[in-house]
Design an enzyme around this catalytic site. Sequence first.
Site, mmCIF file in Angstrom:
data_model
loop_
_atom_site.group_PDB
_atom_site.id
_atom_site.type_symbol
_atom_site.label_atom_id
_atom_site.label_comp_id
_atom_site.label_asym_id
_atom_site.label_seq_id
_atom_site.Cartn_x
_atom_site.Cartn_y
_atom_site.Cartn_z
ATOM 1 N N ASP A 181 0.825 -1.225 0.000
ATOM 2 C CA ASP A 181 0.000 0.000 0.000
ATOM 3 C C ASP A 181 0.853 1.266 0.000
ATOM 4 O OD1 ASP A 181 0.960 0.065 2.559
ATOM 5 O OD2 ASP A 181 -0.988 0.138 3.558
ATOM 6 N N ASP A 203 7.258 4.922 21.536
ATOM 7 C CA ASP A 203 7.158 6.370 21.619
ATOM 8 C C ASP A 203 5.929 6.703 22.463
ATOM 9 O OD1 ASP A 203 7.544 9.161 20.786
ATOM 10 O OD2 ASP A 203 8.571 8.280 19.052
ATOM 11 N N ASP A 228 7.923 11.981 23.849
ATOM 12 C CA ASP A 228 7.831 13.119 22.946
ATOM 13 C C ASP A 228 7.662 14.431 23.728
ATOM 14 O OD1 ASP A 228 7.368 13.648 19.967
ATOM 15 O OD2 ASP A 228 5.675 14.706 20.846
ATOM 16 N N GLU A 231 12.388 13.527 25.230
ATOM 17 C CA GLU A 231 12.753 14.539 24.245
ATOM 18 C C GLU A 231 12.488 15.908 24.872
ATOM 19 O OE1 GLU A 231 11.695 15.951 19.695
ATOM 20 O OE2 GLU A 231 10.130 15.531 21.161
ATOM 21 N N HIS A 265 14.109 11.356 13.014
ATOM 22 C CA HIS A 265 13.081 11.620 11.998
ATOM 23 C C HIS A 265 12.752 13.102 11.856
ATOM 24 C CE1 HIS A 265 11.065 11.650 15.804
ATOM 25 N NE2 HIS A 265 9.992 12.187 15.247
ATOM 26 N N ASP A 266 13.286 13.946 12.736
ATOM 27 C CA ASP A 266 13.025 15.392 12.654
ATOM 28 C C ASP A 266 14.215 16.167 12.102
ATOM 29 O OD1 ASP A 266 10.495 15.120 13.866
ATOM 30 O OD2 ASP A 266 11.360 15.322 15.877
#
Length: 560
Positions: A25, A98, A199, A256, A329-330
């Site tokens: 997908d 996370d 996070d 974080e 990922h940031d």
Amino acid sequence: MKQAWWKESVVYQIYPRSFNDSNGDGIGDIPGITEKLDYLQDLGVDVIWLSPVYQSPNDDNGYDIADYQAIMDEFGTMADWEEMLAGIHQRDMKLMMDLVVNHSSDEHRWFQEAKKAKDNPYRDYYIWRSGKDGGAPNNWESFFSGSTWEYDEASEEYFLHLFSKKQPDLNWENPRLREEIYQMMRWWMDKGVDGFRMDVINLISKVPGLPDGAKPEGHKYGDGSPYYMNGPRVHEFLHEMNQEALSKYDVMTVGETPGVNVEEAKKYTNPEREELQMVFQFEHMDLDSGPEGKWDLRPLQLRDLKDSISKWQNGLHGVGWNSLYLNNHDQPRVVSRWGDDQIYRVESAKMLGTFLHMLQGTPYIYQGEEIGMTNVRFDSIDDYQDIEILNMYKDKVIEGDADPDQVMESIYVKGRDNARTPFQWDDSANAGFTDGTPWLKVNGNYPEINAKQAVDDEQSIYHYYRQLIQLRKTHPIIVYGEYQLILDDHEQIYAYLRHDEGEKLLVITNFSDQSVDFQLPSDVSFQAEELLISNYDQTAADSLPAFTLKPYEARVYKGV
Ligand code: NOJ
């Protein structure tokens, strides 16, 4: 120093949407991760940090959670997740989930209830205020551009969202909300998870009254961060979370924490205070940004990196614990950012890995870092998916008068989608990531840069990372030794020593694309016994105390 498994571990971060698609997908999924566990075991990592896989409308790719105890349909089922966890544990690895609890999705049941009426029992799970002077309750600017406040017509009140308007902030002042979160955490730990990455956890306590932030000349919004970063009750809340949930299990925790300094980080990570084990700080990641923030591009000055890293290494030594990262990922890909992703891609990726993995702390590898994946340049803004990029572009170009080329350039250098292009597994269509159409385009360099090539090539970045990980497991000095910077003012070479019970390590890294002379300072006592690792073919220990480093060369000597 007290020993602990989480200090000795190497963590690998998976961004599931971009890792491996098992069902065609175009979106990575949990069975896709399970297929690749052998790859991760061979790399030698101990812990997997999985970016959010919970039910989510994906306004911010899963960082907007609609159900904390269900798996996102696109990623699979709870049974798939359980199979993945079993596969991780069978291979002697651990799983860190996370935890996104500064905010939820606006599609979470709590928010749906909260919106129904002012006296709904869930109303107070979020932060609602009346407007001021015909506008928002205060002047804070969202991380994703625009105001942090969204108006709710029905109740004629605004709700706070530090991130997107689909990510309303949770109200940690409410004890019932806190208890629901701790209960949810215990539920996951009972299912076998081995830790949490939390996070923006230092944003959960806001200064009462939510005062306006300072507004620089010419800015539309104010900076609210002094009123929500490291707020008045954050340590109390984290201590409570520790007592109510974390301390009942043998788990790993990393918070974080944007805008945290060393003094504050000591509070979060000092084991005596029973809060967290380590934090992700941002100082080193901000060194190539100007006063206007991340899109305000500046070249990195190596001396700034030395000052910052040294302050953290020395500041937390014996008090708390560091996390070590250059990618996630940031962040853009570090090989493109501070290395050279063209001529010296392999050398500079290995050099940066050496620099990081020889420091004191727990190292984090972000998917693709171990094969030297690079930033990407899509021609059109329409090829980008990240809400931070798209909101910023809209604000600056579509609604503002910024030069589109200049804004695209800042996206090429700093945009988060640089890190999110699909993992490059091999040189087949779509880099072997999917049989369908990938949700975000694949980086066009996949025929050269991919995991199959890297695994087959003994000289690859991948095999070098394996070595770095193995060294940490066989030399406790890499984990526990004390750090000492040398050659403080050198503009190309970053060199440091580690000390532990009569043993020493000497780490020498050339951050430039030039050959540079290295000379061990005469007041540094170091007798080399062994060259532990280097990214060029070479070189005997007897070349110390002076030699010429090749572009991006890295060497680590063990000695006394
Ligand atoms: C930090 C996460 O790492 C980032 O990806 C996300 O957009 C924000 N927090 C909001 O959850």
